[in-house]
Design a protein around this motif. Structure first.
Motif, mmCIF file in Angstrom:
data_model
loop_
_atom_site.group_PDB
_atom_site.id
_atom_site.type_symbol
_atom_site.label_atom_id
_atom_site.label_comp_id
_atom_site.label_asym_id
_atom_site.label_seq_id
_atom_site.Cartn_x
_atom_site.Cartn_y
_atom_site.Cartn_z
ATOM 1 N N LEU A 95 0.843 -1.179 0.000
ATOM 2 C CA LEU A 95 0.000 0.000 0.000
ATOM 3 C C LEU A 95 0.889 1.244 0.000
ATOM 4 C CD1 LEU A 95 -2.800 1.290 0.205
ATOM 5 C CD2 LEU A 95 -2.615 1.094 2.697
ATOM 6 N N GLY A 96 0.629 2.144 -0.941
ATOM 7 C CA GLY A 96 1.459 3.339 -1.057
ATOM 8 C C GLY A 96 2.487 3.253 -2.157
ATOM 9 N N GLU A 150 -5.029 2.038 7.390
ATOM 10 C CA GLU A 150 -4.939 2.106 5.925
ATOM 11 C C GLU A 150 -5.561 3.400 5.403
ATOM 12 O OE1 GLU A 150 -4.943 -2.525 4.397
ATOM 13 O OE2 GLU A 150 -6.841 -1.638 5.047
ATOM 14 N N ARG A 153 -3.135 6.167 5.446
ATOM 15 C CA ARG A 153 -2.179 6.105 4.346
ATOM 16 C C ARG A 153 -2.821 6.495 3.009
ATOM 17 N NH1 ARG A 153 2.605 3.532 5.333
ATOM 18 N NH2 ARG A 153 2.795 2.736 3.214
ATOM 19 N N ALA A 156 -2.687 10.104 1.740
ATOM 20 C CA ALA A 156 -1.457 10.594 1.120
ATOM 21 C C ALA A 156 -1.330 10.186 -0.346
ATOM 22 C CB ALA A 156 -0.246 10.084 1.912
ATOM 23 N N LEU A 157 -2.271 9.426 -0.860
ATOM 24 C CA LEU A 157 -2.201 9.000 -2.255
ATOM 25 C C LEU A 157 -2.735 10.042 -3.230
ATOM 26 C CD1 LEU A 157 -3.493 5.306 -2.042
ATOM 27 C CD2 LEU A 157 -1.169 6.130 -1.816
ATOM 28 N N ASN A 188 7.050 5.683 -4.597
ATOM 29 C CA ASN A 188 6.400 5.579 -3.309
ATOM 30 C C ASN A 188 5.337 6.659 -3.233
ATOM 31 O OD1 ASN A 188 7.760 3.435 -2.046
ATOM 32 N ND2 ASN A 188 9.526 4.731 -1.708
ATOM 33 N N LEU A 189 4.102 6.255 -3.148
ATOM 34 C CA LEU A 189 3.028 7.217 -3.023
ATOM 35 C C LEU A 189 2.938 7.725 -1.592
ATOM 36 C CD1 LEU A 189 0.328 5.388 -5.152
ATOM 37 C CD2 LEU A 189 1.782 7.270 -5.853
ATOM 38 N N VAL A 190 3.316 6.905 -0.662
ATOM 39 C CA VAL A 190 3.311 7.295 0.749
ATOM 40 C C VAL A 190 4.725 7.126 1.276
ATOM 41 C CG1 VAL A 190 2.408 6.791 3.043
ATOM 42 C CG2 VAL A 190 0.924 6.559 1.051
ATOM 43 N N ARG A 191 5.281 8.187 1.815
ATOM 44 C CA ARG A 191 6.634 8.114 2.376
ATOM 45 C C ARG A 191 6.547 7.676 3.834
ATOM 46 N NH1 ARG A 191 9.983 7.886 -1.843
ATOM 47 N NH2 ARG A 191 9.551 9.530 -3.308
ATOM 48 N N ASP A 192 7.211 6.585 4.155
ATOM 49 C CA ASP A 192 7.252 6.148 5.534
ATOM 50 C C ASP A 192 8.169 7.054 6.343
ATOM 51 O OD1 ASP A 192 5.560 3.906 5.310
ATOM 52 O OD2 ASP A 192 7.186 2.766 4.397
#
Length: 194
Positions: A95-96, A150, A153, A156-157, A188-192
């Motif tokens: 996911l992301g 989820e 997250r 952030a997409l 990466n659509l979502v940066r950890d």
């Protein structure tokens, strides 16, 4: 004109399931722009909507495993298959993470399989949208609803998805589009948090 095809299942009970991620992102993109497109054409298995610029959307009205029927009907009406961009969930990407591809196998995805069988080719562009890591049984996972973490997250997409549509709208061809997003075609659509 590029035609987005957000794969998914119809009806409110499936709206917020993982299998419908492509539809969810497109709906959020429209809502952020206060757009409520009016259908320009209805097929027996799908509806065509104008978006912006060089973009339109073909939304199948069938269940996921019959998605190809709408694509076949659109093709018969003059929409060239190489101008389709499938938006679909991908259990094998986290996911992301997304990946843009110009062709390739269905990877076990029933919606893709239906499109490829109906159109007689795997040379259909697609934006793979990660929903992993997946859990078994797989059917329960993809038809399951998003969890609260989820959803956080998913928020952030929106920006990277909008950027993808911006690049697509300006593109005359699809070659190199993945490279504009990221040199490997992944991003990466979502940066950890580091």
């Amino acid at each position: 004109m590029w035609t987005l095809v957000p794969l998914g299942n119809p009806g409110p009970e499936y709206q917020d399931t993982r299998h419908n991620l492509g539809r969810l992102l497109l709906q959020r993109w429209l809502a952020d722009r206060n757009l409520a497109p009016v259908p320009t054409k209805r097929f027996p298995s799908g509806t065509l909507y104008p978006l912006t610029g060089q973009l339109q959307a073909l939304v199948p009205t069938t269940y996921m495993n019959l998605s190809g029927e709408a694509c076949l009907q659109a093709s018969a009406a003059g929409i060239y298959p190489r101008r389709l961009i499938l938006l679909h969930d991908d259990k094998d990407l986290p996911l992301g993470v997304g990946r843009f591809r110009l062709d390739g196998s269905d990877g076990g995805h029933n919606g893709l399989r239906s499109v490829f069988e109906c159109l007689g080719t795997e040379e259909i562009a697609r934006l793979r949208l990660g929903i992993g890591p997946f859990e078994r049984p797989l059917a329960d996972f993809v038809l399951g609803h998003w969890t609260d973490p989820e959803w956080e997250r998913l928020d952030a997409l929106d920006a990277p998805f909008a950027r993808f549509l911006e690049l697509l709208s300006a593109a005359e061809t699809l070659s190199g589009l993945g490279n504009q997003v990221n040199p490997a075609g992944f991003w990466n659509l979502v940066r950890d948090p580091e």
